[in-house]
Design a protein around this motif. Sequence first.
Motif, mmCIF file in Angstrom:
data_model
loop_
_atom_site.group_PDB
_atom_site.id
_atom_site.type_symbol
_atom_site.label_atom_id
_atom_site.label_comp_id
_atom_site.label_asym_id
_atom_site.label_seq_id
_atom_site.Cartn_x
_atom_site.Cartn_y
_atom_site.Cartn_z
ATOM 1 N N GLU A 160 0.811 -1.210 0.000
ATOM 2 C CA GLU A 160 0.000 0.000 0.000
ATOM 3 C C GLU A 160 0.846 1.263 0.000
ATOM 4 O O GLU A 160 0.409 2.293 -0.454
ATOM 5 N N ALA A 163 2.668 3.328 -4.369
ATOM 6 C CA ALA A 163 1.547 3.482 -5.292
ATOM 7 C C ALA A 163 2.075 3.388 -6.717
ATOM 8 O O ALA A 163 2.862 4.206 -7.144
ATOM 9 N N LYS A 164 1.664 2.387 -7.484
ATOM 10 C CA LYS A 164 2.089 2.232 -8.863
ATOM 11 C C LYS A 164 1.081 2.944 -9.727
ATOM 12 O O LYS A 164 -0.085 2.586 -9.777
ATOM 13 N N LEU A 165 1.562 3.973 -10.398
ATOM 14 C CA LEU A 165 0.659 4.772 -11.195
ATOM 15 C C LEU A 165 0.950 4.540 -12.648
ATOM 16 O O LEU A 165 2.093 4.423 -13.066
ATOM 17 N N GLU A 169 -2.371 8.296 -15.066
ATOM 18 C CA GLU A 169 -2.626 8.661 -13.673
ATOM 19 C C GLU A 169 -1.570 9.641 -13.184
ATOM 20 O O GLU A 169 -1.861 10.610 -12.490
#
Lengths: 208, 187
Positions: A160, A163-165, A169
């Motif tokens: 968590e 954050a893989k964007l 995004e």
Amino acid sequence: MNENYLWDKTGDDAEIEELENALQAFRFQKNEAPRLPAKILPFQAKKSWRSFFKFGLAFAACLLFCIVGVKFWSLHYSGENLTAEIKSSETAAQNPVAQITAPRAENFPAPTVEKIKDFPVKQIKFSRQPLKIKLAKAPKTIPAVKLKNNADDERFAPAETVAKLSREEKFAYDQLLLALSITSSKLKIVKDKIDNSESSKSIQDSEK
Amino acid sequence: MKSLVNYSFKLILPLFFLAAVITVDAQNARLHFEKLNRLETSASDVVEVNIDGKLLDTAKRVLLKVKDQDAQKVGQAINGLKGIYVRVYNFENENGYSAGDVDEIRNQLSAPGWEKLANVRSKKNNQKVDVYTMFSGDAMDGLAVVVSDSKSVALVNVIGPIDIDLLAELGGHLNIPNLDIEKDGNK
């Protein structure tokens, strides 16, 4: 119709006899049983390809389970091995260490060089003095060795926190933050001006 | 059957008009920056940001995804946001733009619905700052910020409710690329 004739062929019945004669061609005849072929071929059941895969998949599952178990065991028990190593190094440090002091150069005469006729090699002679050996105490404080905590290792960081964007995004996020930063900076100008004016007013009021 | 149709019309039509009114109200909070496009030729730096619709929804989703306290605060502050439009023009020389261009934007803010929240005038660098808000009842419909000085013009138009205090408080805390947009005389 004579029923006895139908039962056990006793008596006479012209009608039935006529029918029997008409259907004589289809009468049951006792013949010999058909001969079987001389060679009996054994029935070969086809090996199902599914059975091969059944065992193959079971083997692969077992192998995977073993690999996962070994990996888990190595990760779980690797920490204990590290503490054992540190303890052994600590005990070694506590033991007195032999410290050898090198003799001073002024105690030795200047080196002499002898020429050997056939072999033009330098031979250097030193006069020896006994080496002084002192036993030095080990330092009281041992440099701390930090056990690498799993929480500090990035490999164990919970998913968590990272954050893989996707590209879109990230673009949207950057654009929004840019817009909000400009907005907040302009609002801050107003806020600072208002605060400054209020502070200057309060100073004027206090002077009065 | 007829009564059902009539009943549904009576129910749907007012909702339709209400939605239309809400949409129109939100659109009234929108300022038109098209006339400022001619400043692009004379400006040394131009920043144009338009975020609405799907782009804004994606950005909001990302803010909730990123596990950062400030980002989550921002996400809460812009929860009802519908659009945000920014224009920044920086000029190398003083009076690189016509004051009339910016006054046209300020004239839009004199339309009904807009309320002046703050007005700052500073003789230093000829700085003018105007903050306007638009409310429908207790709900905020829009925010407009117009900042102009001798060498720059900045316009911000926010459609929808936004927490102004939180934005001002978070200024500088967010991980934002440094663009050196604000050229303050105090620096």
